[in-house]
Design a protein around this motif. Structure first.
Motif, PDB file in Angstrom:
ATOM      1  N   LYS A  25      47.913  69.663  66.450  1.00  0.00           N
ATOM      2  CA  LYS A  25      47.439  69.900  65.085  1.00  0.00           C
ATOM      3  C   LYS A  25      46.885  68.638  64.441  1.00  0.00           C
ATOM      4  CE  LYS A  25      50.461  73.858  64.215  1.00  0.00           C
ATOM      5  NZ  LYS A  25      51.559  74.417  63.394  1.00  0.00           N
ATOM      6  N   ASN A  26      47.189  67.501  65.019  1.00  0.00           N
ATOM      7  CA  ASN A  26      46.666  66.224  64.529  1.00  0.00           C
ATOM      8  C   ASN A  26      45.267  65.935  65.068  1.00  0.00           C
ATOM      9  OD1 ASN A  26      47.627  64.064  62.797  1.00  0.00           O
ATOM     10  ND2 ASN A  26      47.443  62.701  64.565  1.00  0.00           N
ATOM     11  N   HIS A  27      44.781  66.812  66.000  1.00  0.00           N
ATOM     12  CA  HIS A  27      43.495  66.570  66.648  1.00  0.00           C
ATOM     13  C   HIS A  27      42.508  67.722  66.480  1.00  0.00           C
ATOM     14  CE1 HIS A  27      45.936  63.461  68.582  1.00  0.00           C
ATOM     15  NE2 HIS A  27      44.799  62.868  68.906  1.00  0.00           N
ATOM     16  N   ILE A  28      42.842  68.694  65.643  1.00  0.00           N
ATOM     17  CA  ILE A  28      41.960  69.848  65.441  1.00  0.00           C
ATOM     18  C   ILE A  28      41.808  70.112  63.943  1.00  0.00           C
ATOM     19  CG2 ILE A  28      41.602  72.310  65.887  1.00  0.00           C
ATOM     20  CD1 ILE A  28      43.321  72.036  68.371  1.00  0.00           C
ATOM     21  N   ASN A  62      47.257  70.266  60.537  1.00  0.00           N
ATOM     22  CA  ASN A  62      48.565  69.943  59.949  1.00  0.00           C
ATOM     23  C   ASN A  62      48.458  69.551  58.481  1.00  0.00           C
ATOM     24  OD1 ASN A  62      47.416  67.411  60.148  1.00  0.00           O
ATOM     25  ND2 ASN A  62      48.709  66.739  61.841  1.00  0.00           N
ATOM     26  N   GLY A  63      47.265  69.674  57.892  1.00  0.00           N
ATOM     27  CA  GLY A  63      47.072  69.365  56.486  1.00  0.00           C
ATOM     28  C   GLY A  63      46.795  67.904  56.204  1.00  0.00           C
ATOM     29  N   TYR A  83      49.778  59.470  64.849  1.00  0.00           N
ATOM     30  CA  TYR A  83      50.376  60.488  63.977  1.00  0.00           C
ATOM     31  C   TYR A  83      51.144  59.788  62.867  1.00  0.00           C
ATOM     32  CZ  TYR A  83      52.578  64.765  62.401  1.00  0.00           C
ATOM     33  OH  TYR A  83      52.969  65.833  61.631  1.00  0.00           O
ATOM     34  N   ARG A  84      50.771  60.080  61.661  1.00  0.00           N
ATOM     35  CA  ARG A  84      51.479  59.527  60.509  1.00  0.00           C
ATOM     36  C   ARG A  84      52.280  60.636  59.850  1.00  0.00           C
ATOM     37  NH1 ARG A  84      47.099  55.459  57.555  1.00  0.00           N
ATOM     38  NH2 ARG A  84      47.024  53.920  59.238  1.00  0.00           N
ATOM     39  N   SER A 107      51.649  59.464  55.906  1.00  0.00           N
ATOM     40  CA  SER A 107      50.391  60.171  55.681  1.00  0.00           C
ATOM     41  C   SER A 107      50.154  60.437  54.203  1.00  0.00           C
ATOM     42  CB  SER A 107      50.378  61.490  56.458  1.00  0.00           C
ATOM     43  OG  SER A 107      51.409  62.353  55.998  1.00  0.00           O
ATOM     44  N   ASN A 108      51.199  60.354  53.405  1.00  0.00           N
ATOM     45  CA  ASN A 108      51.057  60.569  51.962  1.00  0.00           C
ATOM     46  C   ASN A 108      51.613  59.404  51.150  1.00  0.00           C
ATOM     47  OD1 ASN A 108      53.684  61.158  52.685  1.00  0.00           O
ATOM     48  ND2 ASN A 108      53.876  62.966  51.389  1.00  0.00           N
TER      49      ASN A 108
END
Length: 523
Positions: free
Chosen positions: A98-101, A120-121, A158-159, A309-310
């Protein structure tokens, strides 16, 4: 409700991105008619250098998306980049995929810096035509009937967002489990159709505007958060929990109240809005819950900084620095002029008076005070003291001198007595302590010289130890069935004149002027 709205926002953002990025792309293929009649999944399976990523897509069931009629962009890492991936860790594999699409077609001609929302948003962007989110492209823009494939030389780092990080690493399980204990199911009217009722998870610890610690699970939010590991949590808990000692006939209930209040006290000092990259450069910082931290360099000093990531995470490993009197064991201030929680005896009159720049006495808190008087008997007023903890306090009362009403009254004075009522720790009910010595000169206020026109502070008790907390936390207030009227045992301070009839108008008056009451924690 929140998740659905977020999805709508992402959908609209994605649609705008799709339109803006694809005009040139689609025009090119419309001209030469060279759009391949193969799916993204076909492209992956036909490329030997992407066999490991292809396997991960299949293991996670994501292949069903990449053969569908919906449009996607895939950034696929080459096999060499996935050598160390644990193919048995299903959760990690799903995070990777989900981190690559992302949805919609996102060619390398997409404007650099423009956000693309992954499955993954998480928000990512092209750095330029040859790099995506810090990872170099080996090849790009391979078109499929349902999207486009890019080939990466490495994986996209991936964060985690804060909530994910706490959930993934077991050494942070205690803070994660505490936050998660408040999750509840709520009916979602907008998603419910006919007899089909939809319920969504709601966590007031995260989403409450007044008492929550912030939307730390939301990719569209931006925070700085200190994350205590289990050892740091335990150490902070052992220090704080005695202050929330309370009584309940059911010992398990008392322990539960203390547990919840202690956990919230820890969390109240951990989250800040925005990214705080250099805390030492700030004079002060305000937590999401409204607490002001002044010693910012000390507060963050021993922690390891890590990108989320946030926002930014500061990892507290083994120890947690909390400025007690800034975050949970704060000074309690009661302004005398506020009506809430204040009562007077039957024949006592209480008047709110205001001051301004021309008043004889300056420095009155909030420029207001309470004048308490009784022409026929004892002048008496009682104040409720909220949010008391089990601990030690220095108790002060600030008085406005009589000269506030003119030079002629400068020497007016009275003698006072005090009575504090507080909850017990060993059984239901209260105890009390009084200070009412007729020979104590410190209990006499007023009688000042004309030029002595400052607010007078009387220290009523030093290091007074209270055995039980009389504290109501955010979770209690969030329950719509609770109100301050439900408080059964209250902590109160009574102030009244201690003047004999023979002394009235001879030595003393039955009148005093209260500015505020202060309970200052003693470490």
């Amino acid at each position: 409700m929140k998740q659905i709205n977020k999805g709508i926002i992402c959908l609209l953002s994605g649609m705008a991105l799709f339109v803006s990025c694809n005009d040139e792309w689609d025009a090119h293929y419309d001209r030469n008619g060279s759009v391949p009649q193969v799916s993204l999944m076909d492209l992956l399976r036909n490329d030997a250098s992407l066999s490991t990523f292809t396997q991960i897509v299949e293991v996670t069931g994501t292949d069903s998306l990449l053969v569908s009629n919906q449009t996607y962009t895939v950034w696929a890492p080459v096999n060499e980049a996935l050598i160390n991936v644990d193919m048995t860790d299903r959760a990690a594999l799903e995070r990777l995929v989900k981190n690559h699409i992302a949805r919609y077609t996102n060619p390398t001609s997409t404007q650099p810096g423009k956000y693309i929302y992954m499955l993954n948003g998480k928000r990512m962007a092209y750095d330029d035509a040859e790099s995506f989110n810090g990872t170099s492209l080996e090849d790009g823009n391979e078109r499929a009937i349902n999207g486009v494939l890019h080939k990466l030389r490495d994986t996209i780092p991936y964060r985690y967002n804060f909530y994910e990080y706490l959930s993934v690493y077991p050494e942070y399980s205690k803070v994660y489990e505490f936050i998660n204990r408040f999750v509840e199911k709520r009916y979602d009217a907008s998603a419910s159709v006919g007899t089909d009722s939809v319920f969504v998870d709601y966590n007031p610890m995260l989403y409450s505007y007044y008492y929550g610690i912030g939307h730390i699970d939301d990719e569209d939010s931006l925070y700085t958060m200190i994350l205590p590991d289990n050892a740091a949590w335990d150490k902070a808990y052992a220090h704080i929990s005695p202050y929330f000692t309370t009584y309940n006939a059911n010992e398990a209930v008392a322990d539960s109240i203390r547990d919840v209040q202690t956990g919230q006290a820890i969390l109240n000092g951990l989250t800040f809005r925005g990214k705080v990259d250099d805390p030492a450069s700030k004079d002060s910082l305000v937590t999401v819950t409204g607490n002001v931290i002044y010693q910012t360099s000390r507060y963050f000093a021993p922690y390891t900084k890590l990108d989320a990531s946030n926002g930014l995470m500061y990892l507290a490993e083994g120890d947690l620095i909390l400025d007690d009197t800034c975050t949970w064991n704060k000074e309690i201030l009661v302004e005398a002029e506020y009506l809430n929680g204040r009562t007077t005896s039957t024949s006592t009159s209480a008047y709110v008076r205001n001051t301004d720049v021309n008043s004889a006495v300056q420095g009155v808190s909030n420029n207001s005070y309470l004048e308490v008087t009784n022409a026929t008997g004892t002048a008496e007023v009682t104040f409720e003291i909220p949010q008391i903890l089990a601990g030690k306090y220095d108790v002060y009362v600030d008085f406005v001198p009589p000269v506030i009403d003119g030079v002629a009254l400068a020497e007016e004075k009275t003698r006072l007595e005090f009575r504090l009522v507080y909850p017990r720790a060993d059984r239901n009910g209260t105890s009390n302590i009084s200070r009412d010595d007729d020979d104590d000169p410190d209990l006499i206020i007023g009688g000042d010289s004309v030029g002595d026109n400052k607010v007078k502070t009387l220290k009523v008790w030093s290091a007074l130890e209270l055995p039980a907390a009389n504290y109501y936390d955010g979770m209690w207030f969030m329950d719509e069935n609770n109100s301050t009227d439900d408080v059964k045992v209250r902590t109160t301070l009574r102030i009244r004149t201690n003047v004999k009839a023979s002394e009235v108008n001879v030595k003393y008056r039955r009148r005093f002027r209260v500015d505020r009451i202060r309970f200052v924690p003693v470490p």
